[in-house]
Design an enzyme around this catalytic site. Structure first.
Site, short mmCIF file in Angstrom:
data_model
loop_
_atom_site.label_atom_id
_atom_site.label_comp_id
_atom_site.label_asym_id
_atom_site.label_seq_id
_atom_site.Cartn_x
_atom_site.Cartn_y
_atom_site.Cartn_z
N THR A 119 0.75 -1.21 0.20
CA THR A 119 -0.02 0.09 0.04
C THR A 119 0.81 1.24 -0.07
O THR A 119 1.41 1.64 0.97
CB THR A 119 -0.86 0.10 1.23
N LYS B 218 -0.88 6.69 8.95
CA LYS B 218 -0.07 6.69 7.76
C LYS B 218 -0.98 6.35 6.50
O LYS B 218 -1.12 7.17 5.68
CB LYS B 218 0.92 5.66 7.80
N LYS C 13 -6.76 1.41 -3.60
CA LYS C 13 -6.63 0.55 -2.45
C LYS C 13 -6.73 1.59 -1.36
O LYS C 13 -7.26 1.48 -0.06
CB LYS C 13 -5.22 0.01 -2.41
#
Lengths: 292, 292, 292, 292
Positions: free
Chosen positions: B95, B239, B171
């Site tokens: 990711t 994050k 994503k």
């Protein structure tokens, strides 16, 4: 049991029908009498006034639009509450505020009547198929007496407490969570559209994660921008968000996502979307991103 | 096919194992060599450097922690990209940000190499059971060549576009939607707790509506306040929210719920929850409401 | 002119005194009679009931705490409105909701009475020094008749419209802007404290920019964390934010900063700050950042 | 003292002129040489390269647009830092990030050079009139050596710490507070416009409260919707909000108002307002309320 049923709208009509099927005697009242008429053929008595419906009934069930309708019908002058027997039970299935629920509990209590809040999860098709989920709160004894009713209406029951308003706050919290999911899908879909990814493909990916009919159905509406006809109007969505904010203030619970929802629904109404399905709140995120 | 696989962590290890099972030759590298060792018994070659792993491979798969790790491994000095064959394909399953994905596409492109972004949905147990869902983007021809790899890793594939970064933004959007669901459950549960309703009962009601394993599993963690051990650390959640905000800024998409998430995660970290599971963001709503 | 003055609190007492100084006859009523007593020495008549104060007066001035107090005093049973002469003017100086202002205008109107909303800017010390700023709305003729009153109370007057509620919404909008400044200073100061910069020095810099006594005075309170005694209680701040949100909903104006304020004030109340000065909302930002 | 001055834009040009007036020797460099030319008549030397300007100077002053410009000019290849004398001082007056400030401190430090961050408050007209307010941070000794410079540039100085980045975070916090005031005025003015109150009258009331030239000047622009020509572009406003958010993340300080600002500025840019004055963020609130 003899049941007085007030409110034969999209939800009330199929619910009353299921009560008839289960063998209960149902006296129905609806402001627009024509809506109640079809139930007559199924064995219901159509009452010509709230008092006629309520007088002598074992159980009073209300499925009305909002706080105003419930307040006027029950506590207005004359109000259904004064026609109700002293040993009767009022089951309120509407989505109403915590405040009104507490007021109803108080008013029923001082008349010796029992009060159960039992808001339901499910759309009209679920009501017709006996697939409603019932969120109930009230004293254990009263809930027990209502069990045959709940069995006739839905597929499941969650008893959340002994204070009726606890069922209302639970329903409000569930609706808030659903509204938050709509807004999240809306923001995400705006990002996706600006990335030139097909929204439908994004919804497929979302379904792969959530595996939920809620995300699947609403996701499809959002991807296709298909908000007519409204299953639940955006203006009613704002009303529900308002119930959340009222509860959050009265219980002193900061809810920043509820605040975001409020503003997005307001922006939707300012932009002419009040009569679209409430999933059209996703259009607000799109418009704010310059998409049209 | 000969596959170089960089990153044998919780996700990478079971993924590499499935590739071995499917008959591929796998050369694995992990900074902590001990983590890669178990794969040797299953037939993998454990490389002693990134270059050793990558040199001559048909396919390079990366499953690394974050942008920094991917950047250093691929584009550092020396970087894996320079050891990679001119006709090889890099499949990035991490990711990572849209920006880094674009940079990688550019760098691979000018070397004649192919690049596919293929982030995955699923936790380590899903990786072990071949139940990952793969979100892929790249040219059709390259995606086609990767099909046997994807078949060996997951249960499904969504191809979202021809630009690799489109898979990354997808994503990111999915993770955002999930984080929003956690926060909504957290706020709702704070309201529920202050109403003296059992959180577990509330989660049951929520499940009756959503019918989703995501709401069920995370709902239970939130109701039980069981945030240890962390499946995904709250600090990593921040994050991910940061990746959402970066994409939203670069694509000019206001995302007010992402802003709320940012602040709630920050408050969680300020309150010592950085190593708890990211569903502990729900504790922030509880604390702000005076619950402890 | 004979003036009935209801409410001799921190604001009302000095306002009534200034009216006496200007030569008006003042009949004062306060629920706690002791608060009104000192005005007797200055020439006021202390009435023993609302009706006694109001009956026969040319002007009725109300300076009461909130919507509930105004509603009960004017429209309760018995309400001041029914004791008021048909040609009298009611000047409402309280900070009340748009809705109540509209209701008052309606009720006065159907009795032939005149109604002016004239909320004021300024604290008790400003009231004592005749430095209030008056925001008035009503018909031009009525406003003209009130001019001697306004002259006796303040240093300036802004007439914002012919509908009394327009003055109330203006006051609400001003208070919102002030609350937003407090919250912004609070968030900035939390950042400053975590940077090991002296908050007082930061406030100096802020003053160099804004050159405003509001930023200077509140900035000093925030820097010194000196929130006792409260000039205006945080719980009342939340009430004001509520008036903003009500107006914003009724007028369909999304106000995301008002939403933020709501949650920060709620968090402050949940954290025990309800009786601190409302500038203590800055403590909420500090606490959420882990400062104590 | 011999001063190298990099950046002769709207701010740099009048600042350099004031240094010349104070008797300093100034070697100026600007990418677009024509902008520096007028200073030649006032006694400045116009350098043909950064290195020419910097070599041998006692003091280097930078007044550049943003992080990118400062980074490239100082730390690029070749960078000004390598042409700077070992005992020279770099005074950075630009609004830059905390991160870049720390990097500059580190790079100057390892070369034995001194570094002072000294961002300024004030527009070009204030720079011309020596009315800038200087926010400085650095070691006491270095600050002392810079005093004649600061005296020549502004009307006041706040020394906020010994770490240069502390001045940058202070400037960022001030700009955030200002942006929050603009947004608050924008939301309030949308409410006011929908109430049919004249915005100019509302701004008068606001001034009666705040008594601040900032509220007065920006308030007038917002009331009159006069956003051209831009004193400070809305796109730069978003950049400043980004600096706030970066600092808030790095220092773990939730700042919900900064999150709101981010989204409103993004919405403004999506709506074509990037080149308008940043006070045009008020138009976003108006548009979201259905005003056009």
């Amino acid at each position: 049991m003899t049941i007085a049923f007030l409110g034969a709208g999209n939800m009330g009509e199929p619910m009353a029908r299921n009560l008839l099927r289960a063998g209960h005697q149902v006296r129905i009242f609806n402001r627009t009498r024509a809506k109640a008429a079809p139930l007559e053929a199924s064995g219901a008595t159509v009452a010509s006034s709230v008092s006629d419906a309520v007088r002598g009934a074992d159980i009073l069930i209300t499925m009305l639009a909002n706080d105003e309708a419930v307040h006027e019908t029950l506590l207005g002058a004359p109000g259904a509450i004064d026609a109700l027997r002293g040993d009767a039970i009022h089951i309120s299935t509407s989505t109403i505020s915590v405040r009104l629920s507490k007021e109803l509990a108080h008013e029923h209590g001082r008349r010796g009547q029992s009060f159960v809040a039992a808001p339901v999860l499910g759309r009209p098709d679920a009501a017709a198929d006996k697939r409603l989920w019932i969120i109930a709160a009230g004293t254990r004894a009263t809930i027990d007496r209502c069990t045959p009713i709940f069995d006739a209406l839905g597929r499941g029951l969650s008893v959340v407490g002994e204070q009726p308003w606890q069922a209302n706050v639970t329903k409000i919290a569930v609706n808030f969570t659903l509204a938050a999911a709509l807004e999240a899908m809306g923001e995400a879909t705006a990002l996706i559209r600006k990335s030139d990814v097909e929204p439908r493909v994004f919804i497929d990916v979302l379904n792969a994660l959530f595996g939920s009919p809620v995300y699947e159905n609403y996701g499809r509406m959002i991807a296709d921008r298909a908000f007519e006809p409204a299953g639940f109007r955006l203006a009613l969505g704002l009303k529900d968000v308002g119930l959340t904010l009222d509860a959050s203030r009265d219980l002193t619970v900061p809810m920043p996502m509820a605040g975001v929802l409020r503003d997005q629904f307001l922006s939707g109404i300012a932009g002419g979307l009040e009569d679209a399905d409430w999933s059209a709140v996703s259009e607000v995120a799109a418009r704010h991103a310059g998409l049209t």
